[in-house]
Design a protein around this motif. Structure first.
Motif, PDB file in Angstrom:
ATOM      1  N   ARG A   1      10.727  -2.134   4.335  1.00  0.00           N
ATOM      2  CA  ARG A   1       9.892  -3.317   4.466  1.00  0.00           C
ATOM      3  C   ARG A   1       9.237  -3.591   3.120  1.00  0.00           C
ATOM      4  N   ILE A   2       9.333  -4.809   2.637  1.00  0.00           N
ATOM      5  CA  ILE A   2       8.662  -5.194   1.389  1.00  0.00           C
ATOM      6  C   ILE A   2       7.549  -6.158   1.762  1.00  0.00           C
ATOM      7  N   HIS A   3       6.322  -5.787   1.442  1.00  0.00           N
ATOM      8  CA  HIS A   3       5.193  -6.608   1.883  1.00  0.00           C
ATOM      9  C   HIS A   3       4.062  -6.512   0.861  1.00  0.00           C
ATOM     10  N   GLY A   4       2.902  -7.010   1.214  1.00  0.00           N
ATOM     11  CA  GLY A   4       1.764  -6.984   0.291  1.00  0.00           C
ATOM     12  C   GLY A   4       1.625  -8.313  -0.414  1.00  0.00           C
TER      13      GLY A   4
ATOM     14  N   VAL B   1       6.083   9.052 -10.000  1.00  0.00           N
ATOM     15  CA  VAL B   1       5.620   7.663  -9.967  1.00  0.00           C
ATOM     16  C   VAL B   1       6.760   6.689  -9.665  1.00  0.00           C
ATOM     17  N   SER B   2       7.900   7.195  -9.190  1.00  0.00           N
ATOM     18  CA  SER B   2       9.014   6.267  -9.042  1.00  0.00           C
ATOM     19  C   SER B   2      10.107   6.643  -8.063  1.00  0.00           C
ATOM     20  N   ALA B   3      10.371   7.956  -7.894  1.00  0.00           N
ATOM     21  CA  ALA B   3      11.641   8.341  -7.259  1.00  0.00           C
ATOM     22  C   ALA B   3      11.500   8.624  -5.764  1.00  0.00           C
ATOM     23  N   THR B   4      10.744   7.799  -5.059  1.00  0.00           N
ATOM     24  CA  THR B   4      10.431   8.030  -3.646  1.00  0.00           C
ATOM     25  C   THR B   4      11.673   8.271  -2.788  1.00  0.00           C
ATOM     26  N   LYS B   5      11.714   9.439  -2.164  1.00  0.00           N
ATOM     27  CA  LYS B   5      12.815   9.799  -1.278  1.00  0.00           C
ATOM     28  C   LYS B   5      12.441   9.375   0.141  1.00  0.00           C
ATOM     29  N   TRP B   6      13.424   9.192   0.989  1.00  0.00           N
ATOM     30  CA  TRP B   6      13.209   8.776   2.387  1.00  0.00           C
ATOM     31  C   TRP B   6      12.307   7.532   2.416  1.00  0.00           C
ATOM     32  N   VAL B   7      12.593   6.611   1.473  1.00  0.00           N
ATOM     33  CA  VAL B   7      11.694   5.460   1.277  1.00  0.00           C
ATOM     34  C   VAL B   7      11.844   4.464   2.427  1.00  0.00           C
ATOM     35  N   THR B   8      10.721   3.964   2.918  1.00  0.00           N
ATOM     36  CA  THR B   8      10.765   3.002   4.029  1.00  0.00           C
ATOM     37  C   THR B   8       9.919   1.765   3.759  1.00  0.00           C
ATOM     38  N   GLU B   9       9.159   1.783   2.638  1.00  0.00           N
ATOM     39  CA  GLU B   9       8.219   0.689   2.439  1.00  0.00           C
ATOM     40  C   GLU B   9       7.953   0.460   0.956  1.00  0.00           C
ATOM     41  N   LEU B  10       7.951  -0.799   0.556  1.00  0.00           N
ATOM     42  CA  LEU B  10       7.494  -1.145  -0.788  1.00  0.00           C
ATOM     43  C   LEU B  10       6.329  -2.112  -0.615  1.00  0.00           C
ATOM     44  N   GLU B  11       5.147  -1.667  -1.032  1.00  0.00           N
ATOM     45  CA  GLU B  11       3.996  -2.555  -0.930  1.00  0.00           C
ATOM     46  C   GLU B  11       3.695  -3.097  -2.322  1.00  0.00           C
ATOM     47  N   VAL B  12       3.802  -4.412  -2.473  1.00  0.00           N
ATOM     48  CA  VAL B  12       3.508  -5.029  -3.764  1.00  0.00           C
ATOM     49  C   VAL B  12       1.984  -5.158  -3.845  1.00  0.00           C
ATOM     50  N   THR B  13       1.397  -4.559  -4.895  1.00  0.00           N
ATOM     51  CA  THR B  13      -0.065  -4.491  -4.953  1.00  0.00           C
ATOM     52  C   THR B  13      -0.526  -4.442  -6.409  1.00  0.00           C
ATOM     53  N   ARG B  14      -1.721  -3.897  -6.635  1.00  0.00           N
ATOM     54  CA  ARG B  14      -2.271  -3.817  -7.992  1.00  0.00           C
ATOM     55  C   ARG B  14      -2.733  -2.392  -8.282  1.00  0.00           C
ATOM     56  N   PHE B  15      -2.612  -1.952  -9.540  1.00  0.00           N
ATOM     57  CA  PHE B  15      -3.083  -0.621  -9.922  1.00  0.00           C
ATOM     58  C   PHE B  15      -4.574  -0.458  -9.631  1.00  0.00           C
ATOM     59  N   ASP B  16      -5.345  -1.550  -9.721  1.00  0.00           N
ATOM     60  CA  ASP B  16      -6.785  -1.397  -9.473  1.00  0.00           C
ATOM     61  C   ASP B  16      -7.127  -1.514  -7.986  1.00  0.00           C
ATOM     62  N   ALA B  17      -6.108  -1.677  -7.140  1.00  0.00           N
ATOM     63  CA  ALA B  17      -6.378  -1.790  -5.709  1.00  0.00           C
ATOM     64  C   ALA B  17      -5.958  -0.537  -4.937  1.00  0.00           C
ATOM     65  N   GLU B  18      -4.878   0.131  -5.395  1.00  0.00           N
ATOM     66  CA  GLU B  18      -4.378   1.274  -4.640  1.00  0.00           C
ATOM     67  C   GLU B  18      -3.937   2.397  -5.565  1.00  0.00           C
ATOM     68  N   THR B  19      -3.941   3.624  -5.021  1.00  0.00           N
ATOM     69  CA  THR B  19      -3.494   4.771  -5.812  1.00  0.00           C
ATOM     70  C   THR B  19      -2.468   5.565  -5.004  1.00  0.00           C
ATOM     71  N   ALA B  20      -1.627   6.299  -5.721  1.00  0.00           N
ATOM     72  CA  ALA B  20      -0.542   7.040  -5.067  1.00  0.00           C
ATOM     73  C   ALA B  20      -0.927   8.513  -4.873  1.00  0.00           C
TER      74      ALA B  20
END
Ligand SMILES: Nc1nc2c(c(=O)[nH]1)N[C@H]1C(S)=C(S)[C@@H](COP(=O)(O)O)O[C@H]1N2
Ligand SMILES: [Mo]
Length: 559
Positions: free
Chosen positions: A295-298, A415-434
């Motif tokens: 799912r691509i959202h945000g 910071v990039s190679a997410t395995k078993w990926v199910t979601e891409l949330e388009v956001t901002r560095f100042d809004a969310e952290t990993a």
């Protein structure tokens, strides 16, 4: 419950043999505790195969320890034990568990009731750990409850038998029969009473028989449970369910010149089975391709969802890309190179149309792990950022993200190679952290120029009169390696022979020959220079917060 009368401390005068005997008599009780715990956890783990990994108290406890452990400990485990860090966690849990279980066995010798109560307390704690896992449901309590029941039953049997054995041994030694501590009505008459020797042998047989049965149950359930997990629903079956399409854009052929032909240098393509594995998943997530969606959202104009059938229908591309872990120590092997098959993430993002204020994509895996990747990198026309389904011609192995993962050239995996990926949330560095940013690592992690010596092995001995061949790999993903230099001891830097460049996103092998090296101990140091002219620094620093630096140096001797 029964208690042994002869164990009250301080009731007898000095007796040299007594302490030794007492210690020896403790052993069956410690064993009783350990076996009861092993049966508890082994049976629970076996039954858990019916309910899913989170229902196993062992797995949930391990996952909870990983989540709760301070980041310095996680960092240490990854850089010190690499891909084996989970094995080390299980071993440590095993050792601590064994000590606790033995203690409970010792307590049960004094008071069986207290011993049973302690097992119940442990069971209650494990139940909480299981039910508090994000992925568990109420039914997941069952394996722990059944396991605890069997564990308590085993403790009663084994501890009782151990007490019988201790008493018979004691009676046999003193020559007086066991009648003193038994209720009058169960006493046998002197005529039918077996000798104390027989009693001793009988109780020993009983304890050993029970202990053997307990060991078989515990070992059998752990082995069987683990093998069902590892080979049953895992890689084989999963891989059979996904048939990869032929790539619309095949990867460039790998020229023979990509290898320098020195034995001992990591091969240009890392076989899937040898590929390093780093993740926080104690149990590899099992995601059926039919259940998978992304799912691509945000911050997008249009939210989109894509399933596996749609993904496999798209024109997939194949690219050789070297993945690297930020925790790799200087000279370490937490990196690998594969031919990935996937669809460019930029095309998917283009469909969703990110809003102008967005600057980051937070990718999320089915187990909740997250990575923050600059939007600019993912939309870069000249960078093969992939939503990958294939690795070296096969569907992704379960451990490497089946059925789909991200692969981004030039950025560390965290910071990039997410395995078993199910979601891409388009956001901002100042809004969310990993995930790792919350644990002290940088929000962005571009790969630094680095190199490693594979040959000779550290402390190798080379016969004098022979030339010394030095070889290894260098990488500076998405920039490219332009030069590698080595030096013998504190001599001048010498340029080495570089293997052909396959593309700027993969590592590059190199080799060099030193002729006429004097006998004695020597060192060799390597450094790489990237296409932007940056030289790998010799300044040593730790991996946290954005990768270790320093030059790899090994010692060898000529004799
Ligand atoms: N879901 C998930 N994806 C993950 C991770 C993780 O912990 N969970 N670890 C990342 C890190 S730190 C690295 S270095 C790479 C390693 O990929 P590999 O195990 O396939 O070599 O995966 C990345 N993807
Ligand atoms: Mo990593």
């Amino acid at each position: 419950m029964t208690q042994t009368a002869h164990e009250t401390p301080g009731t007898t005068g000095p007796d040299a043999g007594r302490n030794g005997r007492r210690r020896r008599h403790l052993i069956p009780h410690l064993l009783a505790g350990i076996l009861a715990a092993a049966i508890f956890l082994g049976v629970a783990d076996l039954i858990a195969q019916l309910f899913g990994p989170a229902s196993s108290p062992l797995v949930s406890l391990g996952s909870t320890i990983i989540t709760l452990s301070p980041s310095w400990l996680q960092d240490f485990a990854i850089s010190f034990f690499g891909s084996n860090n989970k094995l080390v966690l299980y071993l440590s849990m095993g050792i601590v568990g064994m000590i606790l279980a033995a203690l409970i066995g010792a307590v049960a010798r004094r008071s069986l009731r207290l011993g049973v109560a302690l097992v119940a307390v442990v069971a209650a704690i494990l139940l909480m750990v299981v039910l508090l896992r994000p992925e568990s449901s109420p039914l997941d309590a069952l394996p722990t409850i059944i396991g605890a029941g069997l564990g308590i039953f085993s403790l009663l049997l084994l501890s009782g038998a151990a007490t019988g054995l201790t008493r018979a041994a004691e009676a046999d030694r003193s020559g007086s029969p066991l009648t003193d501590s038994r209720p009058a009505e169960t006493r046998r008459s002197a005529a039918t009473r077996p000798s104390t020797e027989d009693e001793h042998a009988h109780s020993r047989r009983r304890f050993l028989g029970l202990a053997a049965a307990g060991t078989a149950i515990a070992a059998g359930s752990i082995t069987f449970g683990r093998s069902v997990n590892a080979f049953g629903v895992g890689a084989g079956e999963a891989a059979a369910r996904l048939v990869l399409p032929t790539p619309a854009v095949p990867a460039a052929a790998i020229p023979a010149g990509a290898s320098v032909g020195v034995d001992g240098v990591a091969p240009f393509i890392t076989p899937n089975n040898d590929f390093y594995r780093i993740d926080t998943a104690l149990v590899v997530p099992e995601l059926a391709p039919d259940d998978w969606t992304l799912r691509i959202h945000g911050l997008v104009e249009e939210e989109i969802t894509i399933d596996m059938a749609e993904l496999l229908d798209l024109p997939l591309e194949e690219h050789h890309i070297t993945l690297a872990c930020v925790s790799n120590p200087v000279g370490g092997d937490l990196l690998g190179n594969a031919t990935w098959l996937g669809y460019p993430i930029r095309e998917l993002l283009a469909r969703a149309r990110p809003l102008g204020e967005a600057d980051m994509v937070l990718s999320r895996s089915v187990d909740g792990w997250t990575a923050s990747t600059p939007l600019e990198v993912l939309t870069d026309e000249d960078r093969a950022c992939l939503l990958a389904v294939g690795m070296n011609g096969e569907p992704l192995p379960a451990q490497h993200g089946y059925p789909a993962r991200l692969v981004v050239p030039g950025l560390y995996g965290y910071v990039s190679a997410t395995k078993w990926v199910t979601e891409l949330e388009v956001t901002r560095f100042d809004a969310e952290t990993a995930y790792w940013t919350d644990r002290g690592w940088d929000a962005e992690g571009p790969i630094l120029v680095a190199s490693r010596i594979d040959v000779p092995r550290p402390l190798a001995r080379v016969s004098s009169g022979e030339e010394v061949v030095v070889a290894g790999s260098a990488w500076a993903q998405h920039e490219g390696v332009s030069e590698v230099e080595v030096r013998l001891d504190d001599g001048d830097w010498e340029s080495v022979e570089l293997a052909d460049e396959v593309n700027i996103d993969t590592w590059r092998q190199w080799r060099h020959t030193f002729a006429d090296v004097d006998s004695g101990r020597h060192s060799v140091t390597v450094r790489a220079i990237n296409a932007a002219g940056e030289t790998q620094t010799d300044e040593r620093r730790d991996p946290i917060p954005n990768a270790a630096t320093g030059q790899h140096r090994i010692e060898f001797s000529v004799e």
